[in-house]
Design a protein around this motif. Structure first.
Motif, PDB file in Angstrom:
ATOM      1  N   MET A 135       0.912  -1.145  -0.154  1.00 56.14           N
ATOM      2  CA  MET A 135      -0.093  -0.028   0.120  1.00 56.14           C
ATOM      3  C   MET A 135       0.753   1.199  -0.063  1.00 56.14           C
ATOM      4  O   MET A 135       1.933   1.273   0.387  1.00 56.14           O
ATOM      5  N   ASP A 139      -2.554   5.172   2.411  1.00 59.15           N
ATOM      6  CA  ASP A 139      -3.191   4.010   2.651  1.00 59.15           C
ATOM      7  C   ASP A 139      -2.905   3.495   3.814  1.00 59.15           C
ATOM      8  O   ASP A 139      -3.871   2.719   4.732  1.00 59.15           O
ATOM      9  N   LYS A 140      -1.736   3.214   4.055  1.00 53.93           N
ATOM     10  CA  LYS A 140      -1.201   2.724   5.183  1.00 53.93           C
ATOM     11  C   LYS A 140      -1.700   3.392   6.552  1.00 53.93           C
ATOM     12  O   LYS A 140      -2.167   2.802   7.519  1.00 53.93           O
ATOM     13  N   PHE A 146      -4.267  -4.273   3.837  1.00 59.57           N
ATOM     14  CA  PHE A 146      -4.744  -4.049   2.343  1.00 59.57           C
ATOM     15  C   PHE A 146      -6.065  -4.613   2.181  1.00 59.57           C
ATOM     16  O   PHE A 146      -6.833  -4.152   1.432  1.00 59.57           O
TER      17      PHE A 146
END
Length: 501
Positions: A135, A139-140, A146
């Motif tokens: 990612m 997004d992390k 994920f």
């Protein structure tokens, strides 16, 4: 938000069965897809999943809306599917570069699917197969894994579209071989099972990307983790990973006891459209089978584990029907087609052949007789299927040819013995039988080359040319050994050429 998908009763669906155009390579044409819909309706299949990897706006440029011309084509295709009672599922694959946590990205995805919905499409799929597992930093920070990121956006899109009756999700870990450390202990799959909306179906290829066998036990295991029965995306006939191979064997090694355990089966077949007749025809036969031995309607040998579906019987039925397709003379460019002179104003140009009305040539007493092509036979198609069978096995004739070639090479000293012995006699007898098998391949090639339906031939041509060449080399090598010549002609290359087919 649009209106919801309807009551629980209206959302009840039949077993999903049909074709996914999901391979890498040149997508099928619009006309080929229309022909597919006709066949699906005729054979009792009900679904088409639009997911060609090399349609740029399906995957690489998924954000881009379709042009006016593209929109008209998709509208016509969706309408054609409806005319033949085939459910058209539009798939989009944004996983290459989407930022899950960016609201603008989610809006772009919704906008793209809204456009397709305006075309008349009511069934959709989000695919996250064959993408990077890492990612981006944004997004992390937003998602704990994920799987959480994918499920979050899938649920949003599903609700935005009004919870369609059919909505498919393809996970990144889409087969058992990809699950870490196993299916039952996969954190990714457990997240999907626990958090994906229960009415969204999950695609699954089985133990591997290209699964040899899909067992009931393996489906029970993944269903338990996903908390739903999967839809099998079956790559048994896919050939995009090996352009030298083509698969013309029957749908097999999937027991019919799987049917009540699954939500459906979609085959992702050969890239070439016309050779997929067998793959789709035999899948349709399998879907109609029953796991009840008391309703058994085909003869089967004792070694067959499935008591309701015979792959060999299904193959025979498919090849019988396919033969009629080959012999269809209503095809452009076929050897039996009869060109006609157009009426005035019907065409801007004259056709290339304008000899209509000319008396046919009759050879004289000393001339060569006219060439007459022998018609293609069912035996030819059986041989073709056995030479290009399935990923994990050759057909019986191909196996026999490879075994005989290996035996003749290994025992070649018997061919050059100075005195006639039993071994020498056996060698020459088997060499003669091998030569007859090679000749059958050559004759099959000749009859295929003269079949009226040129569209099928052109999809097969590269493959049958390769097998003819490989067989020709093998044939010449064995003849050379029989003449006690010492020259080498690349046996390993010959065997590999035959084996790859």
């Amino acid at each position: 938000m649009s209106e919801p998908g309807g009551t629980a009763e209206s959302r009840t669906r039949s077993f999903i069965s049909g074709v996914v155009e999901g391979f890498y390579g040149r997508p099928w044409t619009m006309e080929q897809r229309r022909q597919l819909f006709k066949r699906e309706q005729k054979w009792g299949l009900n679904t088409y999943l639009y997911a060609p990897k090399d349609d740029y706006k399906h995957r690489m440029y998924w954000r881009d809306l379709y042009s006016v011309e593209e929109a008209e084509q998709l509208k016509a295709l969706i309408s054609a599917a409806k005319e033949h009672d085939v459910e058209f599922i539009y798939a989009i694959s944004p996983g290459l570069d989407i930022t899950f946590s960016n609201p603008k990205e989610v809006s772009a995805l919704k906008m793209k699917l809204d456009q397709v919905r305006e075309f008349g499409c009511r069934s959709f799929s989000l695919l996250f197969d064959d993408i990077d597992l890492e990612m981006c930093p944004a997004d992390k920070q937003a998602f704990s894994s994920f799987a959480h990121a994918q499920v979050a956006i899938t649920n949003q899109v599903y609700q935005h579209l009004g919870e369609p009756q059919t909505f498919l999700f393809c996970p990144t870990d889409y087969c058992a071989a990809m699950c870490t450390p196993s299916v039952s202990r996969s954190a990714y799959l457990h997240t999907v099972g626990d958090t994906l909306h229960p009415s969204i179906d999950v695609l699954w290829t089985g133990p591997k990307v290209v699964s040899h066998v899909i067992s009931v036990e393996s489906i029970d295991e993944v269903s338990s983790v996903l908390k739903r029965a999967p839809v099998i995306w079956d790559n048994i006939h896919a050939n995009d990973y090996d352009p030298q191979r083509l698969f013309l064997g029957p749908f097999k090694d999937r027991p019919s006891e799987l049917i009540p355990k699954l939500k459906g089966v979609l085959t992702n077949p050969n890239c070439e459209f016309y050779p997929n007749f067998v793959a789709i025809h035999t899948l349709a036969t399998w879907c109609k089978s029953t796991a009840d031995p008391g309703q058994r309607d085909v003869e089967m040998s004792d070694e067959d584990q499935d008591h309701s579906y015979s792959p060999q019987k299904a193959l025979s039925l498919a090849l019988t029907d396919w033969l009629q397709e080959f012999l269809n003379t209503d095809q452009p460019g076929g050897p039996r087609s009869s060109p006609t002179r157009p009426t005035k104003g019907s065409l801007d140009e004259e056709p290339m052949q304008t000899d209509v009305g000319v008396s046919p040539y009759v050879p004289g007493p000393g001339d060569n007789p006219l060439y007459t092509a022998e018609p293609l036979t069912l035996e030819d198609l059986n041989l073709l299927s056995e030479l290009f069978y399935l990923p994990y096995e050759y057909g019986p004739t191909a196996k026999t040819m490879l075994q005989e070639l290996n035996w003749l090479k290994t025992n070649s000293r018997a061919a050059s013995a100075s005195a006639e012995t039993d071994q020498t006699a056996e060698w020459h007898s088997r060499a003669q039988s091998f030569d007859k098998m090679c000749e059958a391949v050559v004759q099959m090639f000749n009859r295929l080359s003269n079949a009226p339906n040129r569209r099928i031939l052109y999809d097969l041509y590269d493959y049958i040319c390769d097998i003819k060449s490989g067989v020709g080399l093998a044939r010449a090598h064995i003849k050379a050994l029989g003449k006690r010549e010492n020259r080498q002609v690349g046996y390993d290359v010959i065997a590999e050429s035959m084996g790859s087919c």
